[in-house]
Design an enzyme around this catalytic site. Sequence first.
Site, PDB file in Angstrom:
ATOM      1  N   LYS A 159      -4.815  27.390   8.355  1.00 29.87           N
ATOM      2  CA  LYS A 159      -3.746  26.665   7.646  1.00 29.87           C
ATOM      3  C   LYS A 159      -3.996  25.193   7.954  1.00 29.87           C
ATOM      4  O   LYS A 159      -3.314  24.573   8.779  1.00 29.87           O
ATOM      5  CB  LYS A 159      -2.370  27.141   8.108  1.00 29.87           C
ATOM      6  CG  LYS A 159      -1.247  26.657   7.210  1.00 29.87           C
ATOM      7  CD  LYS A 159       0.044  27.395   7.514  1.00 29.87           C
ATOM      8  CE  LYS A 159       1.251  26.689   6.928  1.00 29.87           C
ATOM      9  NZ  LYS A 159       1.263  26.604   5.466  1.00 29.87           N
TER      10      LYS A 159
HETATM   11  N1  PMP Z   1      -0.386  30.384   0.968  1.00 31.02           N
HETATM   12  C1  PMP Z   1      -0.234  29.067   1.214  1.00 31.02           C
HETATM   13  C2  PMP Z   1      -1.199  28.093   0.623  1.00 31.02           C
HETATM   14  C3  PMP Z   1       0.828  28.628   2.022  1.00 31.02           C
HETATM   15  O1  PMP Z   1       0.996  27.327   2.264  1.00 31.02           O
HETATM   16  C4  PMP Z   1       1.735  29.582   2.538  1.00 31.02           C
HETATM   17  C5  PMP Z   1       2.891  29.114   3.385  1.00 31.02           C
HETATM   18  N2  PMP Z   1       2.510  28.992   4.734  1.00 31.02           N
HETATM   19  C6  PMP Z   1       1.538  30.936   2.246  1.00 31.02           C
HETATM   20  C7  PMP Z   1       0.460  31.304   1.463  1.00 31.02           C
HETATM   21  C8  PMP Z   1       2.449  31.978   2.792  1.00 31.02           C
HETATM   22  O2  PMP Z   1       2.297  32.087   4.179  1.00 31.02           O
HETATM   23  P1  PMP Z   1       3.491  32.518   5.132  1.00 31.02           P
HETATM   24  O3  PMP Z   1       4.091  33.735   4.519  1.00 31.02           O
HETATM   25  O4  PMP Z   1       2.825  32.804   6.437  1.00 31.02           O
HETATM   26  O5  PMP Z   1       4.440  31.394   5.171  1.00 31.02           O
END
Ligand code: PMP
Length: 303
Positions: A159
């Site tokens: 991330k």
């Molecule tokens: N894809 C992207 C590009 C994101 O920014 C997020 C948010 N973090 C998600 C998917 C979903 O991830 P999560 O459920 O862990 O928040």
Amino acid sequence: MSLLSFDDRDGQIWFNGELLDWRDAKIHVLSHGLHYASAVFEGERVYDRQIFKLTEHTERLVKSGRILGFEIPWSVAQIDEACDLVVEKAGIVDGYVRPIAWRGSEMMGVSAQKTRINLAIAAWEWPAYFTPEARMEGITMTISDWRRPAPDTAPTGSKAAGLYMICTLSKHAAEAKGFSDALMLDYRGLVAEATGANIFLVINGRIHTPTPDCFLDGITRRTVMDLARLHGYDITERAIRPEELADATEVFITGTAVEVTPVRQIDDYRFTPGEITRNLMEAYDAEARRPHEAAAMVRHSAA
Ligand code: PMP
């Protein structure tokens, strides 16, 4: 519209082990993270004073840093504790937590071997603004011209701040056309994800979601998959072609910020948010608000 800027608020921000006044949590303009995107972050939600899936988020933060070649100089238990502290100090009931780790100013060039790794954690109150009924209307999306890169083109499992460059471009282009979000395809032209959320399709009563082999395997995504199975739904992870949107009756996106949000339109494809989406929205809300005392105790005794 007057905006309450994020650098001009009351409160405190955890900054390399100290709690600083919110307005003093600053970095120098010559920070590697700013120039070269050597930064990784998390987005976490607070429900009823508890950070949902905190340790999973912290573990992903540490992993994201390792993928970018750096080690955050605090343990998962220490970071968990710092996140809890920030939320507690601010008295947040329903809110959002943003930990971020970045390379500092010690070197200013592509090579950054000797930069210090910094960590900051901010949190703010963020109540749910929309009633479930309003959310059931569903959002609209348009397919982006930008594609998610291949895993050998960018560190797609992290991330990492740099991966959001094409998300902001896609989201702005979608908003300019009157849509609320963009659907991004991947480098092969397969359905990937939204700009900050994962996507699910209901086809013939079964749930389908793309295999996360070049985009974030969201913590919400995994939670919703578990909840769907508990509810007896058939759920498949597979390669999904954009033409298959024509066969979908319900579509929804999942993420920490959007939770489970129905989609009513993707370009010319129309969907009707229905029973499966509603059941999963309710199941997710119940799971997120379930008291986590036991989990928190385990965490603190481990710290
Ligand atoms: N894809 C992207 C590009 C994101 O920014 C997020 C948010 N973090 C998600 C998917 C979903 O991830 P999560 O459920 O862990 O928040």
